[in-house]
Design a protein around this motif. Sequence first.
Motif, mmCIF file in Angstrom:
data_model
loop_
_atom_site.group_PDB
_atom_site.id
_atom_site.type_symbol
_atom_site.label_atom_id
_atom_site.label_comp_id
_atom_site.label_asym_id
_atom_site.label_seq_id
_atom_site.Cartn_x
_atom_site.Cartn_y
_atom_site.Cartn_z
ATOM 1 N N ARG A 8 1.000 -1.079 -0.129
ATOM 2 C CA ARG A 8 0.195 -0.154 0.080
ATOM 3 C C ARG A 8 0.842 1.243 0.104
ATOM 4 O O ARG A 8 0.491 2.339 -0.651
ATOM 5 N N LEU A 11 1.833 1.736 -3.517
ATOM 6 C CA LEU A 11 0.949 2.507 -4.330
ATOM 7 C C LEU A 11 0.778 3.948 -3.919
ATOM 8 O O LEU A 11 0.687 4.817 -4.791
ATOM 9 N N ASN A 12 0.963 4.368 -2.634
ATOM 10 C CA ASN A 12 0.908 5.876 -2.096
ATOM 11 C C ASN A 12 2.468 6.705 -2.839
ATOM 12 O O ASN A 12 2.173 7.739 -2.900
ATOM 13 N N GLY A 14 3.217 6.030 -5.811
ATOM 14 C CA GLY A 14 2.803 6.419 -7.144
ATOM 15 C C GLY A 14 3.092 5.305 -7.858
ATOM 16 O O GLY A 14 3.125 5.004 -9.384
ATOM 17 N N TYR A 15 3.438 3.829 -7.372
ATOM 18 C CA TYR A 15 3.377 2.675 -8.092
ATOM 19 C C TYR A 15 2.024 2.223 -8.690
ATOM 20 O O TYR A 15 0.897 2.410 -7.787
ATOM 21 N N SER A 16 1.849 1.506 -9.695
ATOM 22 C CA SER A 16 0.585 1.061 -10.195
ATOM 23 C C SER A 16 0.634 -0.428 -9.748
ATOM 24 O O SER A 16 1.784 -1.060 -9.580
ATOM 25 N N GLN A 17 -0.407 -1.231 -9.610
ATOM 26 C CA GLN A 17 -0.247 -2.520 -9.652
ATOM 27 C C GLN A 17 0.360 -3.309 -10.549
ATOM 28 O O GLN A 17 1.251 -4.364 -10.440
ATOM 29 N N ALA A 18 0.161 -2.759 -11.922
ATOM 30 C CA ALA A 18 0.999 -3.376 -13.175
ATOM 31 C C ALA A 18 2.595 -3.323 -12.734
ATOM 32 O O ALA A 18 3.137 -4.180 -13.164
ATOM 33 N N ARG A 19 2.849 -2.042 -12.463
ATOM 34 C CA ARG A 19 4.357 -1.681 -12.342
ATOM 35 C C ARG A 19 4.830 -2.612 -11.129
ATOM 36 O O ARG A 19 6.064 -3.231 -11.095
ATOM 37 N N GLN A 28 -0.308 -9.202 -12.476
ATOM 38 C CA GLN A 28 -1.004 -8.230 -11.805
ATOM 39 C C GLN A 28 -2.059 -8.726 -10.887
ATOM 40 O O GLN A 28 -2.443 -8.062 -9.827
ATOM 41 N N SER A 32 -3.283 -7.695 -6.834
ATOM 42 C CA SER A 32 -4.529 -7.360 -6.585
ATOM 43 C C SER A 32 -4.952 -8.370 -5.168
ATOM 44 O O SER A 32 -5.705 -7.956 -4.239
#
Length: 224
Positions: A8, A11-12, A14-19, A28, A32
């Motif tokens: 998490r 994600l904060n 700036g990472y996307s789940q794909a990255r 991916q 999730s």
Amino acid sequence: MDHKSLLRALLNKGYSQARMAQELDVKQPTISRWLTKDVKIEHENRLRIEELARENDLIQMDNEHSAPGISAGHNEIPEINVTGGLGGGGLTMVEAVANKGGMIFSKEAIRDTWKLPEWLLSRFNARSRDLAAFPVQGDSMAPTLDDGDVIFVDLRHLVPSPPGIYAMADEFGGVIVKRLEVVSRPGDDDIEISIISDNQKHARRNLMLSEIQIIGRYVGKFTT
């Protein structure tokens, strides 16, 4: 901070789940599932998450994975003490093997660290965490590699394709550096490998891929 919290935090950042999936060598939907469900994250994946978190300054390198007396940061390459880090019968220096082959070395095996500039890492097509350094011993690969050179090995390459120079464990628990080439035919039940020394005084020999343990592919050297 637990591993779900680290994800998490990424994600904060700036990472996307794909990255994240790309960086951690998973799909991916796996990211999730880790984020939304109460599932167990395997040990190798936890190590990868911690490493990515360290790269983003979310956690500090802990003492368990650092060499004694050495501050091993995320952008440092471990130099492996071949004599102290390997024992008869296998690669005792290896603490874990990640999803696509990258190895994490035990603290007892690391005698020093290297830090390479970004332009050189780009030329190697690797990140610091993909590499390890090994001292060259002997003259079997002369004139390509000389005794006392330090070579950098990409730990992601565990199959000799394409052919080239690879580091591998020998039958005595040491590390040898040889040129490897597949000589078996496509479709054969086992893959036969020719193990070649650049120094013509040393004879080549053939072994099956199942009989050897490749550590990684040679990408460059430091000559003293």
